[in-house]
Design a protein around this motif. Structure first.
Motif, PDB file in Angstrom:
ATOM      1  N   TYR A  79      41.484  38.533  43.070  1.00 40.94           N
ATOM      2  CA  TYR A  79      41.553  39.595  44.076  1.00 40.94           C
ATOM      3  C   TYR A  79      40.161  39.976  44.578  1.00 40.94           C
ATOM      4  CZ  TYR A  79      43.285  43.950  46.193  1.00 40.94           C
ATOM      5  OH  TYR A  79      43.615  44.945  47.081  1.00 40.94           O
ATOM      6  N   ARG A  80      39.250  40.252  43.650  1.00 41.17           N
ATOM      7  CA  ARG A  80      37.904  40.663  44.046  1.00 41.17           C
ATOM      8  C   ARG A  80      37.096  39.509  44.647  1.00 41.17           C
ATOM      9  NH1 ARG A  80      36.516  45.672  42.853  1.00 41.17           N
ATOM     10  NH2 ARG A  80      37.684  46.842  41.256  1.00 41.17           N
ATOM     11  N   SER A  95      52.830  38.669  45.413  1.00 41.81           N
ATOM     12  CA  SER A  95      52.920  38.518  43.954  1.00 41.81           C
ATOM     13  C   SER A  95      51.795  37.621  43.452  1.00 41.81           C
ATOM     14  CB  SER A  95      54.269  37.916  43.561  1.00 41.81           C
ATOM     15  OG  SER A  95      55.330  38.771  43.950  1.00 41.81           O
ATOM     16  N   ALA A  96      51.191  38.011  42.364  1.00 41.94           N
ATOM     17  CA  ALA A  96      50.089  37.239  41.800  1.00 41.94           C
ATOM     18  C   ALA A  96      50.581  35.926  41.209  1.00 41.94           C
ATOM     19  CB  ALA A  96      49.374  38.058  40.735  1.00 41.94           C
ATOM     20  N   ILE A  97      49.695  34.945  41.197  1.00 46.19           N
ATOM     21  CA  ILE A  97      49.889  33.692  40.473  1.00 46.19           C
ATOM     22  C   ILE A  97      49.118  33.840  39.165  1.00 46.19           C
ATOM     23  CG2 ILE A  97      49.512  31.197  40.515  1.00 46.19           C
ATOM     24  CD1 ILE A  97      49.285  31.483  43.616  1.00 46.19           C
ATOM     25  N   TRP A  98      49.798  33.678  38.043  1.00 38.59           N
ATOM     26  CA  TRP A  98      49.154  33.937  36.750  1.00 38.59           C
ATOM     27  C   TRP A  98      48.635  32.651  36.122  1.00 38.59           C
ATOM     28  CZ3 TRP A  98      47.964  38.705  35.060  1.00 38.59           C
ATOM     29  CH2 TRP A  98      48.583  39.783  35.723  1.00 38.59           C
ATOM     30  N   ILE A  99      47.380  32.709  35.687  1.00 35.48           N
ATOM     31  CA  ILE A  99      46.749  31.574  35.016  1.00 35.48           C
ATOM     32  C   ILE A  99      46.115  32.059  33.714  1.00 35.48           C
ATOM     33  CG2 ILE A  99      46.264  30.415  37.212  1.00 35.48           C
ATOM     34  CD1 ILE A  99      43.317  31.334  36.824  1.00 35.48           C
ATOM     35  N   TRP A 100      45.572  31.125  32.947  1.00 33.79           N
ATOM     36  CA  TRP A 100      44.848  31.474  31.730  1.00 33.79           C
ATOM     37  C   TRP A 100      43.356  31.521  32.039  1.00 33.79           C
ATOM     38  CZ3 TRP A 100      47.345  33.549  27.938  1.00 33.79           C
ATOM     39  CH2 TRP A 100      48.651  33.159  27.646  1.00 33.79           C
ATOM     40  N   ALA A 101      42.735  32.688  31.813  1.00 26.86           N
ATOM     41  CA  ALA A 101      41.295  32.847  32.026  1.00 26.86           C
ATOM     42  C   ALA A 101      40.571  32.839  30.689  1.00 26.86           C
ATOM     43  CB  ALA A 101      41.014  34.156  32.761  1.00 26.86           C
ATOM     44  N   PRO A 102      39.424  32.169  30.599  1.00 31.30           N
ATOM     45  CA  PRO A 102      38.687  32.125  29.326  1.00 31.30           C
ATOM     46  C   PRO A 102      38.093  33.488  28.966  1.00 31.30           C
ATOM     47  CG  PRO A 102      37.396  31.129  31.071  1.00 31.30           C
ATOM     48  CD  PRO A 102      38.741  31.412  31.665  1.00 31.30           C
ATOM     49  N   LYS A 141      43.145  34.695  28.217  1.00 31.97           N
ATOM     50  CA  LYS A 141      43.990  35.827  28.568  1.00 31.97           C
ATOM     51  C   LYS A 141      44.623  35.570  29.936  1.00 31.97           C
ATOM     52  CE  LYS A 141      40.115  38.292  30.726  1.00 31.97           C
ATOM     53  NZ  LYS A 141      39.277  39.512  30.728  1.00 31.97           N
ATOM     54  N   PRO A 142      45.817  36.133  30.180  1.00 33.35           N
ATOM     55  CA  PRO A 142      46.433  35.968  31.500  1.00 33.35           C
ATOM     56  C   PRO A 142      45.582  36.651  32.564  1.00 33.35           C
ATOM     57  CG  PRO A 142      48.034  36.757  29.875  1.00 33.35           C
ATOM     58  CD  PRO A 142      46.676  36.886  29.247  1.00 33.35           C
ATOM     59  N   ALA A 143      45.450  35.997  33.714  1.00 35.32           N
ATOM     60  CA  ALA A 143      44.666  36.566  34.812  1.00 35.32           C
ATOM     61  C   ALA A 143      45.358  36.256  36.137  1.00 35.32           C
ATOM     62  CB  ALA A 143      43.257  35.992  34.815  1.00 35.32           C
ATOM     63  N   PRO A 144      45.359  37.213  37.064  1.00 34.65           N
ATOM     64  CA  PRO A 144      46.038  36.997  38.346  1.00 34.65           C
ATOM     65  C   PRO A 144      45.105  36.372  39.384  1.00 34.65           C
ATOM     66  CG  PRO A 144      45.344  39.278  38.182  1.00 34.65           C
ATOM     67  CD  PRO A 144      44.896  38.603  36.906  1.00 34.65           C
ATOM     68  N   VAL A 145      45.637  35.417  40.139  1.00 31.40           N
ATOM     69  CA  VAL A 145      44.932  34.858  41.288  1.00 31.40           C
ATOM     70  C   VAL A 145      45.892  34.827  42.464  1.00 31.40           C
ATOM     71  CG1 VAL A 145      43.282  33.475  39.964  1.00 31.40           C
ATOM     72  CG2 VAL A 145      45.510  32.493  40.571  1.00 31.40           C
ATOM     73  N   PHE A 146      45.353  34.598  43.657  1.00 33.41           N
ATOM     74  CA  PHE A 146      46.165  34.589  44.875  1.00 33.41           C
ATOM     75  C   PHE A 146      45.751  33.412  45.747  1.00 33.41           C
ATOM     76  CE2 PHE A 146      45.957  38.873  43.313  1.00 33.41           C
ATOM     77  CZ  PHE A 146      47.253  39.358  43.458  1.00 33.41           C
ATOM     78  N   ASP A 147      46.743  32.799  46.416  1.00 34.02           N
ATOM     79  CA  ASP A 147      46.463  31.694  47.319  1.00 34.02           C
ATOM     80  C   ASP A 147      45.950  32.228  48.650  1.00 34.02           C
ATOM     81  OD1 ASP A 147      46.579  28.888  48.136  1.00 34.02           O
ATOM     82  OD2 ASP A 147      48.196  29.531  49.470  1.00 34.02           O
TER      83      ASP A 147
END
Length: 310
Positions: A79-80, A95-102, A141-147
Motif C-alpha cells: 500500500y505505502r 481486497s488485498a493479495i496476501w503473501i509471506w513477508a520476511p 508473516k502475512p503481508a498485504p500487497v495490491f496489483d
C-alpha cells in the motif's frame, strides 16, 4: 528503430522456395536482434527499466500465492509503496493479495531466534547483548500487497509494442486457419475479457478436450490483433505441452519472434516486437538467434497455412 511496414515479400512456388524463406527469415531475425539492441539503448526503455527495478522480485512461493488470489496480476506492491514510490493509490474497496513477508531482526548467533523467542527458548547464549546481534531472517508473516489494476494515479511508463499497418483481411485469414493448426480460437470483446492486461492467452480448452484454446482481446488496431493471434498460435504450436516456469521468458521470445516474422511477411510494421523482447530478455537478445530453427519452422508453418487459405 526502423519500421518494417514496407517489407512485405512473397515466395514464388519454385524449387528454391524453402531456401528463399530460410534466408529471408534469418535476415529478419538479424534485424530483430539489432532492433532489440536499439530498444535497450533508448531513453524510453531505460525509463521503463528504472520503474520495473523498483518492484520487488517475489519468491516462487509468493508468486504462486499472488497468481492463485489474482491470476491477472502483473505488478504488485504494498500500500505505502504504491503511494511513495509510484504516486498511485489503492482504490477504495479493493481486497488485498496476501503473501509471506520476511521478518528481519536481531538474531541469536547460537539458536538463530529473535530476542523475544530466544528468551523463551532453552538457548543459554549470553556472550553478547541482543542489541549487538547481527540481523537475520527469523521467520515470515502475512503481508498485504495490491496489483497495479487495483490502483489509480500517475501512469507507469509503458513500451509501445503494438504492430501497425493495414491488416486487410489478415484477422479473418488467421481465425479461418485455426482448424488446420489444431487450435480453437476466440476473439473476446474487451468488456468480456477476464485476463487482465494480457492481450491474449493460450491454454487447454478443457480437461476432456486437450486442444489448445487461443483467446485474444478484441481491439480497434487489427494489425496488433493479428500480431497477437500469431503470437498465441506460436505458443500453441511450440509450447502447449511445456510446463517449465523457468523457461517462460524464452518461450515468450520464441512466440514474439514468430509474430515479428509472420507479421512482417504479411506487410505489418512489427518493429514494436523489439521492445517486447527487450522487456523479456533485456540481457541477451542473442537468445533469438539461439532459437532460430524453432522460430523459423513455426513461422514457415504459419505462412504456409495462410498462403494455402488465401
Amino acid at each position: 528503430m526502423a519500421t518494417t511496414s514496407d517489407s512485405s515479400v512473397s515466395f514464388d512456388q519454385t524449387d528454391t522456395r524453402s531456401d528463399e524463406m530460410n534466408s529471408t527469415i534469418e535476415q529478419w531475425i538479424d534485424d530483430l536482434v539489432a532492433g532489440v539492441d536499439d530498444a535497450q539503448a533508448s531513453a524510453e526503455f531505460q525509463k521503463w527499466l528504472d520503474v520495473q527495478s523498483r518492484f520487488h522480485d517475489y519468491s516462487y512461493r509468493n508468486t504462486l500465492l499472488i497468481k492463485r488470489q489474482c491470476p491477472e496480476a502483473t505488478r504488485v506492491a504494498g500500500y505505502r509503496t504504491w503511494q511513495e514510490e509510484f504516486d498511485r493509490h489503492v482504490q477504495e474497496g479493493e481486497s488485498a493479495i496476501w503473501i509471506w513477508a520476511p521478518i528481519i531482526t536481531n538474531q541469536c548467533p547460537e539458536c538463530e531466534n529473535s530476542p523475544s523467542y530466544h528468551e523463551d527458548s532453552d538457548c543459554e547464549y549470553d556472550e553478547t547483548p541482543s542489541e549487538e546481534w547481527s540481523e537475520g531472517l527469523v521467520g515470515f508473516k502475512p503481508a498485504p500487497v495490491f496489483d497495479v489494476s487495483q490502483t489509480e494515479g500517475e501512469p507507469l511508463p509503458d513500451l509501445d509494442t503494438e504492430a501497425t499497418g493495414d491488416a486487410g483481411d489478415l484477422v479473418e485469414q488467421l481465425t479461418a486457419a485455426a482448424d488446420d493448426l489444431g487450435v480453437t480460437v476466440r476473439i473476446v470483446p474487451k468488456e468480456e475479457w477476464t485476463h487482465g492486461e494480457a492481450k491474449g492467452i493460450c491454454e487447454q480448452l478443457s480437461l476432456v478436450d486437450v486442444q489448445p484454446l487461443v483467446e485474444v482481446r478484441d481491439r480497434e488496431n487489427e494489425a496488433d490483433l493479428a500480431r497477437t493471434l500469431i503470437h498465441e498460435y506460436a505458443h500453441a504450436l511450440l509450447h502447449f505441452d511445456v510446463d517449465d516456469d523457468t523457461e517462460r521468458a524464452k518461450r515468450e521470445v520464441e512466440a514474439e519472434a514468430v509474430a515479428y516474422v509472420v507479421g512482417r511477411y504479411c506487410g505489418l510494421d512489427t518493429s514494436g516486437s523489439a521492445f517486447y523482447l527487450a522487456a523479456w530478455e533485456s540481457d541477451d537478445p542473442e537468445i533469438v538467434r539461439d532459437r532460430l530453427d524453432r522460430i523459423s519452422s513455426t513461422a514457415e508453418e504459419l505462412i504456409d497455412v495462410l498462403e494455402d487459405g488465401a
